[in-house]
Enzyme design. Structure first.
Site, PDB file in Angstrom:
ATOM      1  N   TYR A 134      18.846   5.675   8.597  1.00  0.00           N
ATOM      2  CA  TYR A 134      19.690   4.512   8.273  1.00  0.00           C
ATOM      3  C   TYR A 134      21.150   4.815   8.613  1.00  0.00           C
ATOM      4  O   TYR A 134      21.803   4.054   9.332  1.00  0.00           O
ATOM      5  CB  TYR A 134      19.529   4.176   6.789  1.00  0.00           C
ATOM      6  CG  TYR A 134      20.520   3.156   6.263  1.00  0.00           C
ATOM      7  CD1 TYR A 134      20.444   1.822   6.641  1.00  0.00           C
ATOM      8  CD2 TYR A 134      21.530   3.530   5.369  1.00  0.00           C
ATOM      9  CE1 TYR A 134      21.352   0.879   6.146  1.00  0.00           C
ATOM     10  CE2 TYR A 134      22.437   2.609   4.872  1.00  0.00           C
ATOM     11  CZ  TYR A 134      22.349   1.290   5.257  1.00  0.00           C
ATOM     12  OH  TYR A 134      23.251   0.357   4.775  1.00  0.00           O
ATOM     13  N   LEU A 167      15.465 -14.192  16.078  1.00  0.00           N
ATOM     14  CA  LEU A 167      15.890 -12.921  16.685  1.00  0.00           C
ATOM     15  C   LEU A 167      14.682 -12.074  17.069  1.00  0.00           C
ATOM     16  O   LEU A 167      13.841 -11.779  16.223  1.00  0.00           O
ATOM     17  CB  LEU A 167      16.765 -12.154  15.673  1.00  0.00           C
ATOM     18  CG  LEU A 167      17.095 -10.705  16.021  1.00  0.00           C
ATOM     19  CD1 LEU A 167      17.954 -10.628  17.287  1.00  0.00           C
ATOM     20  CD2 LEU A 167      17.823 -10.032  14.851  1.00  0.00           C
TER      21      LEU A 167
HETATM   22  N1  LIG Z   1      22.785  -3.001  -0.208  1.00  0.00           N
HETATM   23  C1  LIG Z   1      23.602  -1.968  -0.296  1.00  0.00           C
HETATM   24  O1  LIG Z   1      23.690  -1.310  -1.347  1.00  0.00           O
HETATM   25  C2  LIG Z   1      24.485  -1.583   0.878  1.00  0.00           C
HETATM   26  C3  LIG Z   1      25.229  -0.407   0.771  1.00  0.00           C
HETATM   27  C4  LIG Z   1      26.046  -0.035   1.840  1.00  0.00           C
HETATM   28  C5  LIG Z   1      26.140  -0.845   2.959  1.00  0.00           C
HETATM   29  N2  LIG Z   1      25.402  -1.982   3.045  1.00  0.00           N
HETATM   30  C6  LIG Z   1      25.535  -2.788   4.270  1.00  0.00           C
HETATM   31  O2  LIG Z   1      25.993  -4.073   3.903  1.00  0.00           O
HETATM   32  C7  LIG Z   1      25.446  -5.054   4.775  1.00  0.00           C
HETATM   33  C8  LIG Z   1      24.705  -6.112   3.954  1.00  0.00           C
HETATM   34  O3  LIG Z   1      23.680  -5.451   3.211  1.00  0.00           O
HETATM   35  P1  LIG Z   1      22.728  -6.269   2.223  1.00  0.00           P
HETATM   36  O4  LIG Z   1      22.242  -5.294   1.211  1.00  0.00           O
HETATM   37  O5  LIG Z   1      23.392  -7.525   1.805  1.00  0.00           O
HETATM   38  O6  LIG Z   1      21.523  -6.591   3.202  1.00  0.00           O
HETATM   39  P2  LIG Z   1      20.181  -7.384   2.849  1.00  0.00           P
HETATM   40  O7  LIG Z   1      20.245  -7.982   1.493  1.00  0.00           O
HETATM   41  O8  LIG Z   1      19.036  -6.461   3.179  1.00  0.00           O
HETATM   42  O9  LIG Z   1      20.230  -8.570   3.916  1.00  0.00           O
HETATM   43  C9  LIG Z   1      19.974  -8.343   5.261  1.00  0.00           C
HETATM   44  C10 LIG Z   1      19.923  -9.656   5.992  1.00  0.00           C
HETATM   45  O10 LIG Z   1      19.449  -9.373   7.310  1.00  0.00           O
HETATM   46  C11 LIG Z   1      18.478 -10.333   7.617  1.00  0.00           C
HETATM   47  N3  LIG Z   1      17.534  -9.796   8.587  1.00  0.00           N
HETATM   48  C12 LIG Z   1      16.888  -8.609   8.572  1.00  0.00           C
HETATM   49  N4  LIG Z   1      16.089  -8.504   9.626  1.00  0.00           N
HETATM   50  C13 LIG Z   1      16.247  -9.641  10.345  1.00  0.00           C
HETATM   51  C14 LIG Z   1      15.693 -10.141  11.548  1.00  0.00           C
HETATM   52  N5  LIG Z   1      14.796  -9.432  12.246  1.00  0.00           N
HETATM   53  N6  LIG Z   1      16.073 -11.365  11.981  1.00  0.00           N
HETATM   54  C15 LIG Z   1      16.973 -12.079  11.301  1.00  0.00           C
HETATM   55  N7  LIG Z   1      17.542 -11.670  10.154  1.00  0.00           N
HETATM   56  C16 LIG Z   1      17.165 -10.467   9.681  1.00  0.00           C
HETATM   57  C17 LIG Z   1      17.770 -10.621   6.314  1.00  0.00           C
HETATM   58  O11 LIG Z   1      17.108 -11.847   6.415  1.00  0.00           O
HETATM   59  P3  LIG Z   1      16.110 -12.352   5.246  1.00  0.00           P
HETATM   60  O12 LIG Z   1      17.000 -12.770   4.130  1.00  0.00           O
HETATM   61  O13 LIG Z   1      15.373 -13.455   5.873  1.00  0.00           O
HETATM   62  O14 LIG Z   1      15.250 -11.162   4.899  1.00  0.00           O
HETATM   63  C18 LIG Z   1      18.956 -10.666   5.361  1.00  0.00           C
HETATM   64  O15 LIG Z   1      19.545 -11.940   5.360  1.00  0.00           O
HETATM   65  C19 LIG Z   1      24.533  -4.297   5.743  1.00  0.00           C
HETATM   66  O16 LIG Z   1      25.257  -4.034   6.922  1.00  0.00           O
HETATM   67  C20 LIG Z   1      24.228  -2.997   5.012  1.00  0.00           C
HETATM   68  O17 LIG Z   1      23.955  -1.953   5.927  1.00  0.00           O
HETATM   69  C21 LIG Z   1      24.579  -2.374   2.032  1.00  0.00           C
END
Ligand SMILES: NC(=O)c1ccc[n+]([C@@H]2O[C@H](COP(=O)([O-])OP(=O)(O)OC[C@H]3O[C@@H](n4cnc5c(N)ncnc54)[C@H](OP(=O)(O)O)[C@@H]3O)[C@@H](O)[C@H]2O)c1
Length: 299
Positions: free
Chosen positions: A132, A41
């Protein structure tokens, strides 16, 4: 059914991948979960990426877990936050619209400012306090402007993944002597990724069930019930982990109370951002547990 999972190595994405491969009984899913290097990407060219991914994997459903989820990084890199959290979902929605593919996307409680002091419903007015939250809200709105079949699930305070979350840190033997200083004045709902992944799997099955029209497109609060602080959550989690034999009592880390402001972080967070899952429960015919009851899903 070909399910293309984007961000399948992340916290929530990893749990969804584990839930769908092998698929639960009665759900016929071919899971496609390309690694980051396979996705290749370029954040400034999301339409090119979406076109390439659709040509290569021909999905029936796209589950987008790619995000710039580091709230403080988004504050210092707002352009990248907009590319990944708004422009990419917009491009996916346009591609899904062209093919009639369902898009499942995730947003956040941080679209709200926390002023209401009761669990937020989907029709409460968003007012993000951070770059964010702004970028995630822009992503939601861009998807909703298209005619692609979509479910946007707002989730909050994730834990239960193997790394990069409070529960994993509390269970890590390397942290036995560590003191965890956690805020007592910011309220939300902690959600185990295992539970949310099971819900997403059930929604995917529901979306394809014959003789049963899938719920209409929209935004839904996919969350446990209740509200708590990270401090109270950590105390409850450690108690449950000891009870479940996942943590030896004498090795449990110490948990101390602090105020959020003392953390001095770049991004503002809403002081009260619990999500009310009633619309999700009613629409999808599901019942969400309270946050305390849900801890068992992560142990
Ligand atoms: N974490 C929370 O507490 C929380 C709370 C509220 C809402 N959310 C939402 O829930 C969803 C999932 O969150 P999460 O915490 O599971 O996210 P996460 O652990 O940060 O995972 C994000 C994913 O995006 C991928 N990514 C980021 N940049 C990229 C790029 N340039 N190219 C390709 N892949 C890329 C990462 O790849 P890599 O694994 O290779 O880094 C990872 O697999 C998101 O929409 C977030 O906004 C999360």
């Amino acid at each position: 059914m070909r399910v293309l999972l984007l961000g399948g190595r992340g916290r929530l994405g990893g749990a969804i991948a584990a839930r769908l491969a092998p698929p639960p009984a009665g759900v016929q899913v071919e899971l496609l979960a390309p690694a980051r290097h396979e996705l290749a990407l370029e954040p400034h060219a999301p339409d090119d990426a979406a076109a390439r991914w659709f040509a290569q994997w021909r999905p029936d459903v796209v589950v987008n877990c790619i995000a710039l989820g580091d709230v403080d990084q988004c504050e210092t890199e707002p352009a990248l936050a907009m590319q990944l959290n708004a422009a990419l979902p917009a491009a996916l929605a346009r591609a899904c619209e062209r093919k009639g593919t369902r898009l499942i996307h995730f947003s956040t409680d941080f679209v709200f400012d926390g002023a209401l002091r009761r669990p937020y419903r989907e029709d409460d007015a968003p007012r993000p306090l951070s770059a964010y939250g702004e970028s995630k809200l822009a992503g939601e709105r861009a998807i909703a402007r298209t005619a692609c079949p979509h479910w946007i699930f707002r989730v909050s305070w994730l834990y239960g993944a193997p790394v990069r979350n409070l529960a994993a840190d509390l269970l890590d033997p390397a942290n036995a002597a560590r003191i965890f200083r956690l805020a007592t004045d910011r309220f939300g709902v902690p959600n185990p990724v295992q539970l949310l992944a099971a819900e997403v799997a059930s929604c995917i099955a529901r979306g394809r069930a014959s003789g049963d029209s899938p719920p209409a497109s929209g935004t839904f609060h996919l969350s446990c019930h209740g509200a708590t602080t990270w401090h109270a959550f950590a105390l409850a989690f450690v108690r449950e982990a000891i009870g479940a034999g996942r943590l030896a009592g004498e090795r449990a880390p110490r948990i101390e109370a602090i105020e959020e402001a003392s953390l001095g972080r770049p991004a503002r967070r809403p002081a009260w951002s619990a999500l009310d899952p009633s619309r999700y429960e009613h629409t999808f015919g599901r019942t969400m547990p309270g946050w305390e009851e849900a801890i068992q899903f992560a142990l």
